[in-house]
Design a protein around this motif. Structure first.
Motif, PDB file in Angstrom:
ATOM      1  N   ASN A 103      -6.287  -7.553  -2.387  1.00 37.02           N
ATOM      2  CA  ASN A 103      -5.306  -6.670  -2.988  1.00 37.02           C
ATOM      3  C   ASN A 103      -3.883  -6.789  -2.453  1.00 37.02           C
ATOM      4  O   ASN A 103      -3.000  -6.300  -3.189  1.00 37.02           O
ATOM      5  N   GLY A 104      -3.849  -7.502  -1.148  1.00 39.69           N
ATOM      6  CA  GLY A 104      -2.493  -7.412  -0.554  1.00 39.69           C
ATOM      7  C   GLY A 104      -2.141  -5.979   0.042  1.00 39.69           C
ATOM      8  O   GLY A 104      -3.003  -4.898  -0.080  1.00 39.69           O
ATOM      9  N   GLY A 105      -1.547  -5.975   0.957  1.00 42.48           N
ATOM     10  CA  GLY A 105      -0.917  -4.735   1.650  1.00 42.48           C
ATOM     11  C   GLY A 105      -2.142  -4.588   3.045  1.00 42.48           C
ATOM     12  O   GLY A 105      -2.855  -5.530   3.266  1.00 42.48           O
ATOM     13  N   PHE A 106      -2.061  -3.424   3.819  1.00 42.63           N
ATOM     14  CA  PHE A 106      -2.841  -3.153   4.833  1.00 42.63           C
ATOM     15  C   PHE A 106      -3.629  -1.945   4.725  1.00 42.63           C
ATOM     16  O   PHE A 106      -3.128  -0.846   4.264  1.00 42.63           O
ATOM     17  N   GLN A 122      -1.580   3.523   2.143  1.00 42.04           N
ATOM     18  CA  GLN A 122      -0.576   4.918   2.459  1.00 42.04           C
ATOM     19  C   GLN A 122       0.761   4.114   2.631  1.00 42.04           C
ATOM     20  O   GLN A 122       0.844   3.427   3.453  1.00 42.04           O
ATOM     21  N   ILE A 123       1.762   4.365   1.990  1.00 45.40           N
ATOM     22  CA  ILE A 123       2.965   3.563   1.834  1.00 45.40           C
ATOM     23  C   ILE A 123       3.772   3.738   3.228  1.00 45.40           C
ATOM     24  O   ILE A 123       4.493   3.045   3.699  1.00 45.40           O
ATOM     25  N   TYR A 124       3.342   5.113   4.054  1.00 49.58           N
ATOM     26  CA  TYR A 124       3.879   5.272   5.446  1.00 49.58           C
ATOM     27  C   TYR A 124       3.456   3.933   6.128  1.00 49.58           C
ATOM     28  O   TYR A 124       4.220   3.391   7.183  1.00 49.58           O
ATOM     29  N   GLY A 125       2.118   3.832   6.139  1.00 43.39           N
ATOM     30  CA  GLY A 125       1.528   2.495   6.963  1.00 43.39           C
ATOM     31  C   GLY A 125       1.996   1.337   6.542  1.00 43.39           C
ATOM     32  O   GLY A 125       2.117   0.456   7.446  1.00 43.39           O
ATOM     33  N   GLN A 126       2.063   1.065   5.216  1.00 38.50           N
ATOM     34  CA  GLN A 126       2.532  -0.224   4.745  1.00 38.50           C
ATOM     35  C   GLN A 126       4.277  -0.414   5.454  1.00 38.50           C
ATOM     36  O   GLN A 126       4.583  -1.625   5.912  1.00 38.50           O
ATOM     37  N   LEU A 155       5.198  -5.485  -2.745  1.00 37.67           N
ATOM     38  CA  LEU A 155       3.950  -4.920  -3.152  1.00 37.67           C
ATOM     39  C   LEU A 155       4.395  -3.194  -3.111  1.00 37.67           C
ATOM     40  O   LEU A 155       4.072  -2.328  -4.204  1.00 37.67           O
ATOM     41  N   ILE A 156       5.124  -2.697  -2.336  1.00 39.22           N
ATOM     42  CA  ILE A 156       5.779  -1.252  -2.394  1.00 39.22           C
ATOM     43  C   ILE A 156       6.489  -1.298  -3.306  1.00 39.22           C
ATOM     44  O   ILE A 156       6.687  -0.190  -4.389  1.00 39.22           O
ATOM     45  N   GLU A 157       7.453  -2.105  -3.600  1.00 41.51           N
ATOM     46  CA  GLU A 157       8.561  -1.984  -4.887  1.00 41.51           C
ATOM     47  C   GLU A 157       7.620  -2.083  -6.295  1.00 41.51           C
ATOM     48  O   GLU A 157       8.289  -1.441  -7.011  1.00 41.51           O
TER      49      GLU A 157
END
Length: 409
Positions: A103-106, A122-126, A155-157
């Motif tokens: 899925n991408g990300g962490f 969690q966006i903080y973690g990303q 991915l965040i965007e």
């Protein structure tokens, strides 16, 4: 403290840098000695105040990313190959176990053996993954780290950015779907947006922009600066929690976040090279540093929080606000030339040395209660990392030894 008793400012600065440099070496040595998990890879999820690893505790993206950033930044300053080796270990573990190849990300957390415990995004973690990856790229030149940072930004965007009100939604499930519980931790409110997450998104984006001059990234940083000056900073304080339309959901004041944001937002503005934004955020940094002084005790320690509605101050003194106060007040000294800010920075360091530094077992204790009793939280853990204290040391050393903008004294 003996530093404050010196009459010559240049001697004060030299002595301050020397003692902090020694502490940085001690902190890095502690993490290299006690945090490395030789049996299961990466780093232990918890280490006690007596330096005993708790091998069965989960491993979190925040701890791993902050280790990655700290040792990469330390290598960039000191060129110690042992520090780069620890950064490489953190990168290899993050890219092998925390990275979600489907899925991408962490992932947010792992079991000690590296299996997924909590796969939420969690966006903080990303953001901290981007922060660590971009710093590691600067230290190592490893293109894989930069590509992973770029991918995470995309991915965040794509999933988190709010095109209507600007800013970013707090969290998603493993496949980037919606979540009911968006909280970063149990003590946070379950709201769509928080100051804390946005502070560390812009921090990460600015660090990535140093490596990758992308127009979309530049625009995102500018929008985040707009969000802070328009919605988050109110009367030289930072509101903490918000609805999606930026309606405040809390009146709490976090002294540590205020003083951290003061210098960090200025740094983010400087990353863009936009003179108008730099000028504005320098003024904001100084105004926040002035306002936050009401959260500093006579001993130099910074309190935790203040509730203006209840008129109640939480007088606990946690390790990380003290570290941020060192930098925030020093930055205010650089901006204003006001020697009292330098003295406040040094008094923060004096409080740490006298009350938080563990002179027997190394590293810093979590904090002290108002009566002076030590808090019992562990020396290393999901939130207790070498980031705040290590970064404070790095910043003070750089600002004294390498800065061209120290006040003329």
């Amino acid at each position: 403290m003996w530093l404050l008793e010196m009459n010559d400012t240049k001697e004060q600065l030299a002595a301050y840098s020397k003692t902090v440099d020694k502490e940085l070496d001690a902190l890095l040595s502690w993490w290299k000695t006690y945090a490395v998990d030789h049996a299961q890879g990466g780093f232990y999820g918890e280490v006690t105040n007596r330096n005993k690893a708790i091998a069965e505790e989960p491993k979190g993206i925040v701890l791993n990313s902050r280790i990655l950033w700290t040792f990469s930044a330390a290598y960039l300053l000191k060129a110690n190959k042992e520090d780069l080796a620890i950064a490489r270990r953190a990168f290899e573990y993050l890219s092998t176990y925390f990275y979600d190849s489907l899925n991408g990300g962490f992932y947010w957390s792992l079991y000690p053996n590296g299996e997924v415990l909590d796969g939420k995004k969690q966006i903080y973690g990303q953001a901290f993954a981007i922060y660590g990856l971009s710093e590691y790229y600067k230290a190592s030149g490893d293109g894989k780290a930069l590509e992973m940072a770029k991918e995470t930004f995309t991915l965040i965007e794509k999933h988190s950015f709010d095109p209507v009100h600007l800013g970013y939604i707090e969290a998603f499930d493993q496949a980037w779907g919606g979540l009911r519980d968006l909280r970063l931790s149990d003590k946070d409110l379950n709201v769509e947006k928080s100051m804390n997450t946005h502070l560390h998104i812009i921090e990460a984006y600015a660090n990535l922009y140093c490596c990758w001059k992308d127009e979309h990234l530049q625009k995102a940083i500018k929008q985040l600066l707009f969000v802070f000056k328009t919605h988050i900073i109110i009367d030289d304080r930072l509101s903490l929690f918000f609805a999606s339309n930026w309606h405040p959901q809390s009146t709490l004041i976090s002294y540590g976040h205020d003083i951290e944001a003061a210098w960090l937002l200025q740094e983010c503005a400087e990353s863009l090279g936009d003179l108008e934004e730099i000028t504005l955020f320098k003024k904001i940094a100084l105004a926040i540093a002035v306002a936050v002084q009401d959260g500093v005790d006579v001993d130099g320690g910074m309190y935790y929080e203040y509730d203006p509605v209840a008129g109640n101050t939480i007088r606990e003194k946690h390790w990380w606000p003290q570290a941020e106060a060192m930098v925030g007040f020093f930055n205010a000294y650089q901006l204003s030339g006001d020697i009292s800010f330098l003295h406040k920075s040094i008094k923060s360091w004096a409080y740490i040395t006298a009350n938080l530094k563990d002179k027997e077992h190394g590293e810093w204790f979590w904090g002290r209660y108002p009566d002076g009793e030590l808090m019992k939280e562990n020396k290393a853990g999901f939130w207790k990392c070498p980031y705040h204290n290590g970064r404070a040391c790095l910043e003070i050393i750089r600002r004294i030894n390498h800065s061209t903008i120290l006040p003329q004294t």
